[in-house]
Enzyme design. Structure first.
Site, PDB file in Angstrom:
ATOM      1  N   PRO A   2       0.824  -1.215   0.000  1.00  0.00           N
ATOM      2  CA  PRO A   2       0.000   0.000   0.000  1.00  0.00           C
ATOM      3  C   PRO A   2       0.858   1.264   0.000  1.00  0.00           C
ATOM      4  O   PRO A   2       1.914   1.308   0.640  1.00  0.00           O
ATOM      5  CB  PRO A   2      -0.804  -0.117   1.302  1.00  0.00           C
ATOM      6  CG  PRO A   2      -0.764  -1.559   1.659  1.00  0.00           C
ATOM      7  CD  PRO A   2       0.556  -2.073   1.160  1.00  0.00           C
ATOM      8  N   GLU A   3       0.417   2.280  -0.716  1.00  0.00           N
ATOM      9  CA  GLU A   3       1.130   3.560  -0.698  1.00  0.00           C
ATOM     10  C   GLU A   3       0.623   4.402   0.471  1.00  0.00           C
ATOM     11  O   GLU A   3      -0.334   4.039   1.162  1.00  0.00           O
ATOM     12  CB  GLU A   3       0.972   4.253  -2.043  1.00  0.00           C
ATOM     13  CG  GLU A   3       1.449   3.355  -3.182  1.00  0.00           C
ATOM     14  CD  GLU A   3       1.917   4.093  -4.426  1.00  0.00           C
ATOM     15  OE1 GLU A   3       2.221   5.301  -4.344  1.00  0.00           O
ATOM     16  OE2 GLU A   3       1.990   3.447  -5.492  1.00  0.00           O
ATOM     17  N   LYS A  52       4.496   4.934   4.947  1.00  0.00           N
ATOM     18  CA  LYS A  52       3.830   3.640   4.903  1.00  0.00           C
ATOM     19  C   LYS A  52       3.775   2.966   6.273  1.00  0.00           C
ATOM     20  O   LYS A  52       3.568   1.755   6.367  1.00  0.00           O
ATOM     21  CB  LYS A  52       4.538   2.738   3.888  1.00  0.00           C
ATOM     22  CG  LYS A  52       4.555   3.325   2.478  1.00  0.00           C
ATOM     23  CD  LYS A  52       5.291   2.437   1.500  1.00  0.00           C
ATOM     24  CE  LYS A  52       5.332   3.072   0.117  1.00  0.00           C
ATOM     25  NZ  LYS A  52       6.001   2.203  -0.875  1.00  0.00           N
ATOM     26  N   ARG A 121      14.418   8.401  10.498  1.00  0.00           N
ATOM     27  CA  ARG A 121      14.917   7.697   9.313  1.00  0.00           C
ATOM     28  C   ARG A 121      13.983   7.794   8.113  1.00  0.00           C
ATOM     29  O   ARG A 121      14.321   7.311   7.033  1.00  0.00           O
ATOM     30  CB  ARG A 121      15.207   6.237   9.637  1.00  0.00           C
ATOM     31  CG  ARG A 121      14.017   5.341   9.854  1.00  0.00           C
ATOM     32  CD  ARG A 121      14.480   3.887   9.956  1.00  0.00           C
ATOM     33  NE  ARG A 121      13.393   2.953  10.067  1.00  0.00           N
ATOM     34  CZ  ARG A 121      12.965   2.398  11.183  1.00  0.00           C
ATOM     35  NH1 ARG A 121      13.556   2.719  12.331  1.00  0.00           N
ATOM     36  NH2 ARG A 121      11.973   1.530  11.180  1.00  0.00           N
ATOM     37  N   ASN A 162       5.162   3.113  -6.120  1.00  0.00           N
ATOM     38  CA  ASN A 162       5.379   2.972  -7.551  1.00  0.00           C
ATOM     39  C   ASN A 162       4.383   3.769  -8.395  1.00  0.00           C
ATOM     40  O   ASN A 162       4.734   4.322  -9.436  1.00  0.00           O
ATOM     41  CB  ASN A 162       5.280   1.480  -7.911  1.00  0.00           C
ATOM     42  CG  ASN A 162       6.237   1.112  -9.022  1.00  0.00           C
ATOM     43  OD1 ASN A 162       7.128   1.865  -9.366  1.00  0.00           O
ATOM     44  ND2 ASN A 162       6.049  -0.062  -9.598  1.00  0.00           N
ATOM     45  N   ARG A 258      11.999  -2.365  -9.430  1.00  0.00           N
ATOM     46  CA  ARG A 258      10.555  -2.115  -9.507  1.00  0.00           C
ATOM     47  C   ARG A 258      10.172  -1.723 -10.933  1.00  0.00           C
ATOM     48  O   ARG A 258      10.934  -1.037 -11.617  1.00  0.00           O
ATOM     49  CB  ARG A 258      10.150  -0.987  -8.547  1.00  0.00           C
ATOM     50  CG  ARG A 258      10.418  -1.255  -7.085  1.00  0.00           C
ATOM     51  CD  ARG A 258       9.579  -2.395  -6.537  1.00  0.00           C
ATOM     52  NE  ARG A 258       8.156  -2.152  -6.662  1.00  0.00           N
ATOM     53  CZ  ARG A 258       7.445  -1.454  -5.769  1.00  0.00           C
ATOM     54  NH1 ARG A 258       8.024  -0.940  -4.706  1.00  0.00           N
ATOM     55  NH2 ARG A 258       6.151  -1.290  -5.943  1.00  0.00           N
TER      56      ARG A 258
END
Length: 269
Positions: A2-3, A52, A121, A162, A258
């Site tokens: 999932p984005e 995410k 991070r 993506n 990807r």
């Protein structure tokens, strides 16, 4: 995977259903049992997302951190509960609803220090009110790495996956192999602002739509897109099909592991 908009959508849902109430937390599968006992019965103060990553903040300042990864999913239900089906890593039960989590990459309890390290991070998230795009620009503008790779680096920009990567590059005519250091600052600012709008739309609609009004099916007299991801897009998963703007065949290739998509006419090298 999932984005970012999907995790913010989940955070809003859990905020509405559980925040301000004691929540029963368990691990029918057993792998999260020790951590679940630390927050079981505590009041969930808020639910939020960064990129995410989903965060459930409890009254003890302990935080349940979830990263769904490729296979994780939440199943949402109204009370009463039923017996667990499959490998349920975590079950939350509130006053009106219950939620089962299966297959996440990470499900753990973090202290304040752990949450701070997680935020540190991750790059800025276009959906967060505290997001500052300048640190991301600083990384991008000094890098020889292609912008198509940088946009997917969660330490540079959190939440972009993506689909948003391919679509925002198309919308701004940027070739995915352009080195970050060659990107114009004005273009970066425009892309950031566009991501804010597109991803907020994703939260609201529950799907990714990136096509402008003049290129929608009704305006162009074409059939709507048929894809399990839903939404109308310009280039994502449209390899070999005509570009909706210029008619050139959309191209696709693997970039840093990807699948990547672009129009060679609208996004020249």
């Amino acid at each position: 995977m999932p984005e970012g908009h999907a995790l913010h959508r989940l955070a809003r849902l859990h905020q509405r259903r559980y925040a301000g109430h004691p929540v029963a937390v368990s691990s029918p599968q057993g792998r999260f049992a020790a951590d679940a006992s630390l927050v079981d019965g505590r009041v969930l103060r808020r639910a939020e997302a960064h990129g995410k990553h989903l965060l459930h903040v409890y009254e003890t300042d302990l935080v349940v951190h979830v990263h769904l990864g490729l296979y994780g999913s939440f199943a949402e239900h109204e009370l009463p509960t039923t017996a667990p089906v499959g490998q349920v890593r975590m079950r939350l039960v509130g006053p009106t609803h219950w939620t089962d989590l299966r297959g996440p990459t990470r499900c753990e309890v973090l202290t304040a220090a752990g949450v701070e390290a997680l935020h540190a991070r991750l790059g800025p998230d276009p959906l967060r009110r505290d997001a500052d795009p300048d640190p991301a620009w600083s990384r991008v503008s000094r890098s020889r790495t292609s912008i198509g790779v940088l946009l997917m680096d969660q330490s540079v920009l959190a939440g972009v996956g993506n689909i948003y990567r391919a679509e925002v590059l198309f919308r701004h005519g940027v070739h995915p192999l352009l080195p970050g250091k060659s990107l114009d600052r004005a273009c970066w600012d425009d892309m950031w602002a566009d991501l804010v709008v597109l991803m907020r739309t994703g939260v609201r609609r529950g799907r990714i739509d990136t096509v402008r009004d003049e290129h929608l099916p009704r305006a162009m007299g074409r059939a709507p897109r048929r894809d399990r991801h839903g939404g109308e897009v310009y280039v994502y998963r449209r390899t070999g099909l005509p570009c909706l703007v210029c008619g050139t065949e959309v191209r696709g290739e693997v970039l840093a592991g990807r699948n990547n998509y672009w129009c060679p006419t609208c996004q020249p090298e």
